[in-house]
Design an enzyme around this catalytic site. Structure first.
Site: not given
Length: 423
Positions: A358-361
């Site tokens: 996930a891009a937010c991790h």
């Protein structure tokens, strides 16, 4: 001159389809009026919004009156979870001086059931509610044999105080499709037996599923469903489906208060241009979903075949289970070997644009989702999430394979890289 990049991160975000961009531009230039105004300019804007609402409803098998626009998936998920919390308190009288919001008795707290694979816009909300003593949460573990949440485990977690079950329709990292219909069908039967108890509300986050597989709210029998535009070639806004929006049985409570737009559920002057784009993106899904899905599946399968041809038994496809279905575009893969961490491999690719999850991790930690489905930490650290799109070609895949091959060879043969990894 820089070589053309090959983008394989469509699960993070998608570009705007040309028709979507056209719809946005037309709406901004021609439907610029305030949709709440009764004059011609306002009516024109409202007509654009109504058409978009109908397109979204058609895409998920809903009534247009059950669709509400939001700023995106995070707002949609927060609004739905907060609604369940408020509804619990409105349905329960506080007795004997015990205030459920203070956490004096965990059995009296509103109880949520979710999975241990959810997106942060569900996971962190529920963790925060639990930390503050406002709610209790059961994170049902995914089966390490299927990558799915099992119906029996969800049923076993139900309590008298359970107010909502929220499980994503398809996982954003592995692409594994969850058995939402079967789980929710069982909970419907449980609801019929809950005498003098409020019914358990049912929510699925369909962000990754829409545009890749058929999504039908009637077939799944959901109460709430989250829609995210930028996952299916639309703009970065979203929507929610609420079954019989405005009814007492499936409530929705606003998080914001203002001018009364969106029937007071989500006030604020509507973003007509972006809503028009979202509606056009939904219209394209309705028209071409079968073509999109078949093309992406062909390209994804070719990708996995080529990976195995080149890397042999060093390839581990994460989340590919014989008994579970995946989204047609998603391949989560680890190239086994010392120092072949996902972020390290990507940093040495000249043309591939992808992610490790996930891009937010954080990029340097193994995915909690992969760990949850039983992938060893040493394998999970090497993971790459490769997600193909509508325009990805087999020739693109051949370029990606060569790019990965040279990146792996460079890491393994360069002493400076090896020393840095060891340190």
């Amino acid at each position: 001159m820089d070589q053309e990049k090959i983008y394989l991160d469509y699960n993070a975000t998608t570009p705007l389809e040309p028709d979507v961009l056209g719809a946005i531009s037309t709406a901004l230039s021609e439907a610029w009026g305030n949709p709440s105004s009764s004059h011609a300019a306002g009516v024109k804007a409202k007509t654009v919004i109504d058409r978009a609402r109908t397109n979204l409803a058609t895409m998920v098998g809903a009534k247009s009156s059950d669709i509400l626009f939001t700023s995106g998936g995070t707002e949609a998920n927060n609004m739905i979870l907060q609604t369940a919390l408020k509804h619990f308190h409105l349905c329960h009288e506080i007795t004997n001086g015990t205030d459920p919001s203070r956490g004096d008795n965990s059995d009296q707290l509103p109880h949520f059931i979710t999975s241990n694979m959810e997106h942060d816009s569900v996971k962190l909300v529920l963790e925060n509610l639990a930390e503050e003593g406002i709610a209790s949460v059961t994170f049902v573990p995914a089966s390490q044999k299927t990558g799915c949440v099992m119906k029996e485990d969800v049923i076993a977690a139900v309590r008298p105080s359970t107010c909502m079950i929220s499980i994503m329709l398809a996982n954003n990292e592995t692409g594994v499709i969850q058995p939402i219909k079967e789980i929710f069908e069982s909970i419907r039967h449980i609801n019929l037996t809950r005498k003098n108890l409020p019914r358990i509300l049912l929510h699925t986050d369909a962000a990754q599923a829409i545009g890749k597989m058929e999504v039908d709210v009637v077939e799944m029998d959901v109460d709430y469903l989250s829609i995210v535009g930028h996952k299916f070639y639309g703009p970065r806004i979203g929507a929610v489906f609420v079954r019989n929006l405005g009814s007492k049985e499936v409530p929705l409570y606003p998080m914001l208060y203002g001018g009364g737009q969106e029937r007071n559920f989500r006030p604020g002057t509507e973003n007509t241009g972006m809503i028009a784009g979202l509606g056009k993106a939904a219209e394209l899904v309705v028209q071409y979903l079968d073509n999109y899905s078949k093309h992406m599946a062909t390209v994804r399968d070719y990708l996995e075949t080529r990976l195995q041809d080149v890397f042999g038994d060093r390839i581990h496809i994460n989340g590919k289970f014989a008994t579970s279905e995946r989204l047609p575009n998603t391949c989560n893969v680890s190239i086994l070997g010392h120092g072949l961490f996902g972020h390290m491999v990507l940093s040495h690719c000249d043309r591939l644009q992808a992610s490790v999850g996930a891009a937010c991790h954080a990029q340097n930690r193994p995915s909690h989702i992969l760990l949850a489905i039983g992938i060893p930490e040493s394998v999970a650290r090497n993971a790459l999430r490769l997600s193909v799109g509508r325009e990805t070609t087999l020739a693109d895949i051949d370029i990606v394979i060569e790019d990965l091959k040279q990146a792996v060879e460079f890491i393994e043969n360069d002493s400076h890289v090896t020393e840095a990894i060891t340190c």
